[in-house]
Scaffold this motif. Structure first.
Motif, PDB file in Angstrom:
ATOM      1  N   PRO A 110       0.703  -1.051  -0.036  1.00  0.00           N
ATOM      2  CA  PRO A 110      -0.026   0.042  -0.123  1.00  0.00           C
ATOM      3  C   PRO A 110       1.137   1.385  -0.139  1.00  0.00           C
ATOM      4  O   PRO A 110       2.020   1.395   0.412  1.00  0.00           O
ATOM      5  CB  PRO A 110      -0.807   0.001   1.278  1.00  0.00           C
ATOM      6  CG  PRO A 110      -0.079  -1.108   2.279  1.00  0.00           C
ATOM      7  CD  PRO A 110       0.724  -1.773   1.311  1.00  0.00           C
ATOM      8  N   GLN A 159       5.242  -1.705   4.869  1.00  0.00           N
ATOM      9  CA  GLN A 159       4.592  -2.982   4.961  1.00  0.00           C
ATOM     10  C   GLN A 159       5.487  -4.156   5.489  1.00  0.00           C
ATOM     11  O   GLN A 159       6.476  -4.315   5.148  1.00  0.00           O
ATOM     12  CB  GLN A 159       4.125  -3.491   3.695  1.00  0.00           C
ATOM     13  CG  GLN A 159       3.070  -4.664   3.487  1.00  0.00           C
ATOM     14  CD  GLN A 159       3.089  -5.099   2.256  1.00  0.00           C
ATOM     15  OE1 GLN A 159       4.053  -5.115   1.097  1.00  0.00           O
ATOM     16  NE2 GLN A 159       1.870  -5.930   1.623  1.00  0.00           N
ATOM     17  N   SER A 216      -1.207  -8.668   1.608  1.00  0.00           N
ATOM     18  CA  SER A 216      -2.234  -7.414   2.045  1.00  0.00           C
ATOM     19  C   SER A 216      -3.060  -7.905   3.165  1.00  0.00           C
ATOM     20  O   SER A 216      -3.795  -6.906   3.824  1.00  0.00           O
ATOM     21  CB  SER A 216      -3.070  -6.973   0.905  1.00  0.00           C
ATOM     22  OG  SER A 216      -3.890  -7.841   0.501  1.00  0.00           O
TER      23      SER A 216
END
Lengths: 401, 401
Positions: free
Chosen positions: A337, A342, A365
């Motif tokens: 993102p 992340q 994700s």
């Protein structure tokens, strides 16, 4: 956060409690080690020059005047005799060598030797290990078995260390159900996971954990629990209760208690995050660092790895507070993102020689508890990267095991 | 010795006691995780198709029918409405997406959204983490924080593990004086070191230690101490009392108690060595492995590293029982006795890329407590090598720290 925590105040502890701790003061030898010359083998203590004839046609023998065992008081060798000694026993004054049993006829009244002794053979001289006044262990040393052996052999029964930080774990949420009890599954309860996982993570970090257990979404209860725990906590970790919705209590309670920031951190998982210090009203000079982590178990564990673990290592006095990391080539690509760093549960394989390869586990994700349990690393993707391409080099935090 | 010990019998333990243990049975999921679709963000649960108009000139808004918090019972979405949900709450039936707070006007009675929702967005579907019936953790897995998180989130309050072996440590010798007490230095007492060092070494190996403390050179006392400890010991370690001279008791006592061998092992330090098993008369099927190590602290610790530690790892259920080792080039040469494998406290520096170099600490023929405390490895010289030449490659056992 690291700037807000420091090593726990030094304390004199018994050797057992010093295991794994960082030494706070130098240890200086108060006496020589050994404090007297010691036999290094079972055998006969002799004056070497009196064994010069051994090994020739007429085997040399000496009368045995005594037995000396470890701990026995000082003794003087009568010229022309030998003294039977056990390994570890003090060498009689006047002796300068030990003839091992295997090189003799093991005689009790007289002993015959196969060859002449060399002065100093099988003798540990005074101070051959440590000299009085020497610094034998430096402040900052981690105390394992071998360092404790040195301290004990110098006669130290206690050592001044940065004691193991005590971490109190509070899990907040009306929905939480203790594992092993019968959950009302229709009620959409969730098994309490963070306290159990972080109890292990705290111990893996070398600290001690106290899991208080489940607290409901009640401001008064949470406030009282925090106040109760301040006395025994060197650090508090609260998991859950961090959503922006009205039933969640952690931010309200912490806002009134100390200087605690609640932030959106540019990372995923673990975006919501609280950190600060709370003063213990009962001990005027004591201020306890407090972390508030998201309740989802993957978020809680990632935030623990990234923020709490280094703080705990610093509090324990370690200078190296971070886990090792490696640069690894991505075996497959994934998306990340925008604007968020992340952290992806991943498998890292390889070696320094051949290089490392990293494969994400599950959907990067939406990292799952299962993916994290099977990972050996967290792949870290920068907040400006929107994709990881196959072959791209990714920084990976190596987890234990 | 490894052939004589096996994993400790499996036991159901609470999660806290399972930390660091090896799982004895597979853990199978008894239900899906999550057991119901869950909101992954704080926001509004909607039917995605009802948000198609959002983001155009006339912002789309929906009436907010409810708040749902984690743990709340099942709810049905009334068509044409939104339900405010907290991260971790069950998604209402009929909803298929969550619109995060940040993408709305955060309305209480009505909510306006910035863009249409995509079906499935910010939703953790049923069983997206674990499916009922899946083996989630396999027997043989080491249980750290992340594995306990998975077990807890499945509702498991106990796990079947090979429990931590309990090691009882006995230190034998009339000459021994407890560190921290005032030794009669004129009496040639020696501070008790082995029990303290091995207590730490046992814990470093992942086992639990009970240090009984000092026993004098008395056969009846030693025999009674061993018998007393069999009930709580999974393994016994006796240090000292192993010389060949008459006052030493360990070989006599062990000879009458079980099948214990006392050997000369072709190594230095640690040449004298006892190993065997002793039956616990009070528990007919229980037989306790017993190690007898030389009393000199360096010998005791080297023998522990070489023989006891791998046995403890095997008893704890580990398949990898040995410490890592590296091949390193000797920076300087030294001599090694014929017929004995020599273990030398040493410093190993380097990296896999550039190679390793090893330097002995102190006199390799008389390793000291101090040398061992400052070593990070034991250099191992084969029993047929009489010298190590500078540049020669030496096998090194890497110690902790």
């Amino acid at each position: 956060m690291l700037a807000s925590v420091g090593p726990v105040a030094p304390l004199d502890v018994v050797l057992r409690d010093a295991v794994g701790c960082i030494l706070a003061d130098d240890v200086t030898a108060t006496h020589d080690l050994p404090a007297f010359a010691v036999a290094a083998r079972d055998g006969y203590a002799v004056a070497a020059y009196e064994t010069a004839g051994a090994g020739y046609a007429s085997a040399q023998s000496l009368p045995v005047a005594h037995d000396v065992r470890p701990g026995a008081g000082p003794l003087r060798l009568v010229p022309g005799t030998a003294v039977r000694v056990a390994s570890g026993a003090a060498l009689p004054l006047g002796a300068d060598a030990v003839v091992p049993l295997e090189e003799t006829d093991r005689g009790a009244a007289r002993v015959a030797m196969q060859r002449p002794a060399v002065p100093g053979q099988h003798v540990r001289p005074v101070a051959s290990d440590v000299r009085a006044g020497d610094v034998v262990l430096e402040a900052g040393t981690r105390l394992g078995a071998r360092q404790l052996a040195l301290a004990a052999s110098m006669g130290r029964g206690r050592l001044r260390v940065h004691p193991t930080p005590r971490v109190v774990l509070l899990s907040v949420g009306d929905e939480l159900v203790e594992p092993g009890t019968h959950a009302d599954r229709s009620g959409h309860g969730v098994f309490e996971t963070d306290g159990h996982a972080l109890e292990a993570a705290v111990r893996d970090a070398g600290a001690a954990s106290v899991r208080v257990g489940i607290l409901g979404d009640d401001r008064a209860v949470l406030r009282e629990a925090i106040e109760d725990q301040l006395v025994r906590a060197d650090l508090l970790v609260i998991t859950g209760g961090l959503s922006e919705l009205t039933h969640d209590t952690v931010k309200d309670v912490l806002a009134t208690m100390g200087s605690v920031r609640l932030d959106q951190v540019a990372m995923t998982p673990g975006q919501r995050h609280g950190f600060g210090t709370v003063a213990d009203d009962l001990a005027s000079d004591k201020s306890v660092p407090i972390f508030a982590l998201q309740g989802h178990p993957v978020a809680a564990q990632v935030s623990f790895e990234v923020f709490v673990r280094p703080a705990l290592r610093a509090m324990a006095g370690h200078t190296e507070v971070f886990r090792p990391s490696v640069a690894a080539e991505a075996v497959e690509g994934w998306v990340s993102p925008p604007g968020l760093r992340q952290f992806v549960p991943a498998t890292v394989l390889g070696s320094p020689d051949e290089g490392y390869r990293v494969t994400p586990i599950g959907d990067p994700s939406a990292p799952t508890v299962s993916a994290l349990a099977h990972a050996n690393a967290l792949a870290v993707v920068g907040e400006h990267d929107l994709t990881v391409h196959p072959g791209q080099v990714v920084h990976c935090l190596v987890l234990e095991g």
